[in-house]
Design a protein around this motif. Structure first.
Motif, PDB file in Angstrom:
ATOM      1  N   GLU A   9     -17.017   2.518  -9.897  1.00 22.34           N
ATOM      2  CA  GLU A   9     -18.423   2.896 -10.001  1.00 22.34           C
ATOM      3  C   GLU A   9     -19.316   1.767  -9.523  1.00 22.34           C
ATOM      4  OE1 GLU A   9     -19.186   4.042 -14.055  1.00 22.34           O
ATOM      5  OE2 GLU A   9     -17.321   5.163 -14.152  1.00 22.34           O
ATOM      6  N   LEU A  10     -20.449   2.136  -8.934  1.00 20.83           N
ATOM      7  CA  LEU A  10     -21.467   1.151  -8.597  1.00 20.83           C
ATOM      8  C   LEU A  10     -22.041   0.654  -9.916  1.00 20.83           C
ATOM      9  CD1 LEU A  10     -23.230  -0.306  -6.535  1.00 20.83           C
ATOM     10  CD2 LEU A  10     -24.754   1.656  -6.577  1.00 20.83           C
ATOM     11  N   ASN A  11     -21.949  -0.617 -10.148  1.00 21.94           N
ATOM     12  CA  ASN A  11     -22.353  -1.200 -11.422  1.00 21.94           C
ATOM     13  C   ASN A  11     -23.555  -2.103 -11.190  1.00 21.94           C
ATOM     14  OD1 ASN A  11     -22.571  -2.554 -13.843  1.00 21.94           O
ATOM     15  ND2 ASN A  11     -20.386  -2.935 -14.050  1.00 21.94           N
ATOM     16  N   LYS A  12     -24.662  -1.737 -11.767  1.00 16.78           N
ATOM     17  CA  LYS A  12     -25.898  -2.498 -11.575  1.00 16.78           C
ATOM     18  C   LYS A  12     -25.933  -3.802 -12.363  1.00 16.78           C
ATOM     19  CE  LYS A  12     -28.421   1.660 -10.520  1.00 16.78           C
ATOM     20  NZ  LYS A  12     -29.288   2.691 -10.988  1.00 16.78           N
ATOM     21  N   LEU A  13     -24.945  -4.016 -13.228  1.00 10.32           N
ATOM     22  CA  LEU A  13     -24.918  -5.214 -14.062  1.00 10.32           C
ATOM     23  C   LEU A  13     -24.198  -6.396 -13.410  1.00 10.32           C
ATOM     24  CD1 LEU A  13     -24.145  -3.547 -17.516  1.00 10.32           C
ATOM     25  CD2 LEU A  13     -26.374  -4.159 -16.558  1.00 10.32           C
ATOM     26  N   VAL A  14     -23.590  -6.164 -12.254  1.00  8.28           N
ATOM     27  CA  VAL A  14     -22.878  -7.244 -11.564  1.00  8.28           C
ATOM     28  C   VAL A  14     -23.475  -7.419 -10.167  1.00  8.28           C
ATOM     29  CG1 VAL A  14     -20.724  -6.901 -12.849  1.00  8.28           C
ATOM     30  CG2 VAL A  14     -21.051  -5.732 -10.669  1.00  8.28           C
ATOM     31  N   PRO A  15     -23.287  -8.594  -9.567  1.00  4.08           N
ATOM     32  CA  PRO A  15     -23.785  -8.805  -8.203  1.00  4.08           C
ATOM     33  C   PRO A  15     -23.145  -7.830  -7.203  1.00  4.08           C
ATOM     34  CG  PRO A  15     -23.156 -10.889  -9.206  1.00  4.08           C
ATOM     35  CD  PRO A  15     -22.685  -9.806 -10.130  1.00  4.08           C
ATOM     36  N   LYS A  16     -23.851  -7.563  -6.118  1.00  2.00           N
ATOM     37  CA  LYS A  16     -23.345  -6.638  -5.099  1.00  2.00           C
ATOM     38  C   LYS A  16     -21.979  -7.053  -4.578  1.00  2.00           C
ATOM     39  CE  LYS A  16     -27.725  -4.939  -3.356  1.00  2.00           C
ATOM     40  NZ  LYS A  16     -28.651  -4.871  -2.213  1.00  2.00           N
TER      41      LYS A  16
END
Length: 148
Positions: A9-16
């Protein structure tokens, strides 16, 4: 959100860069020694730089390597108060958080820690391979805790 059929999943809590590493690893597109061999790139030994015991594949590096399974993942389980993490493939790691009986926020935080741990394993492997740094397992745990 799913990326073209993969479970990561694309996780907004970690850097790209951490999201991209997770996504590429699940697709089998990170340059482990076994992948480089398939592309006819001569890199010498195929042995994992972290344990020197088995061929370096994506699944080995993140789920079967003695450094990651017997040390790092067990420390992360304890630190995050998680049940035993039984992962036989990289995909198993990336869906582990879904098996937890927890709030949505806790699941997102667990996924973040898992992804940051993957990042730290990959970074330690690259440092050992390209900079001839010695692997210090305690430093890997500290790096995960600091970055998560």
């Amino acid at each position: 959100m799913r990326w073209s059929g993969v479970t990561t999943e694309l996780n907004k809590l970690v850097p790209k860069k951490v999201n991209i590493l997770s996504w590429r690893a699940e697709l089998g597109k990170i340059p482990t020694r076994s992948v480089l061999r398939i592309k006819n790139i001569n890199i010498g030994s195929l042995t994992c730089k972290l344990c020197d015991k088995a061929e370096e594949t994506i699944d080995h590096l993140f789920t079967a390597c003695q450094m990651s399974t017997y040390y790092l993942w067990s420390k992360i389980e304890s630190w995050c108060k998680l049940p035993p993490l039984f992962a036989f493939s990289f995909r198993d790691l990336m869906v582990f958080h879904n098996s937890l009986v927890a709030t949505k926020l806790r699941k997102e935080l667990v996924l973040s820690v898992l992804q940051m741990t993957v990042w730290c394993i990959w970074k330690a492997r690259n440092d050992a391979m390209f900079r001839q740094h010695r692997i210090i397992k305690e430093k890997m745990v500290d790096d995960v805790k600091m970055l998560s």
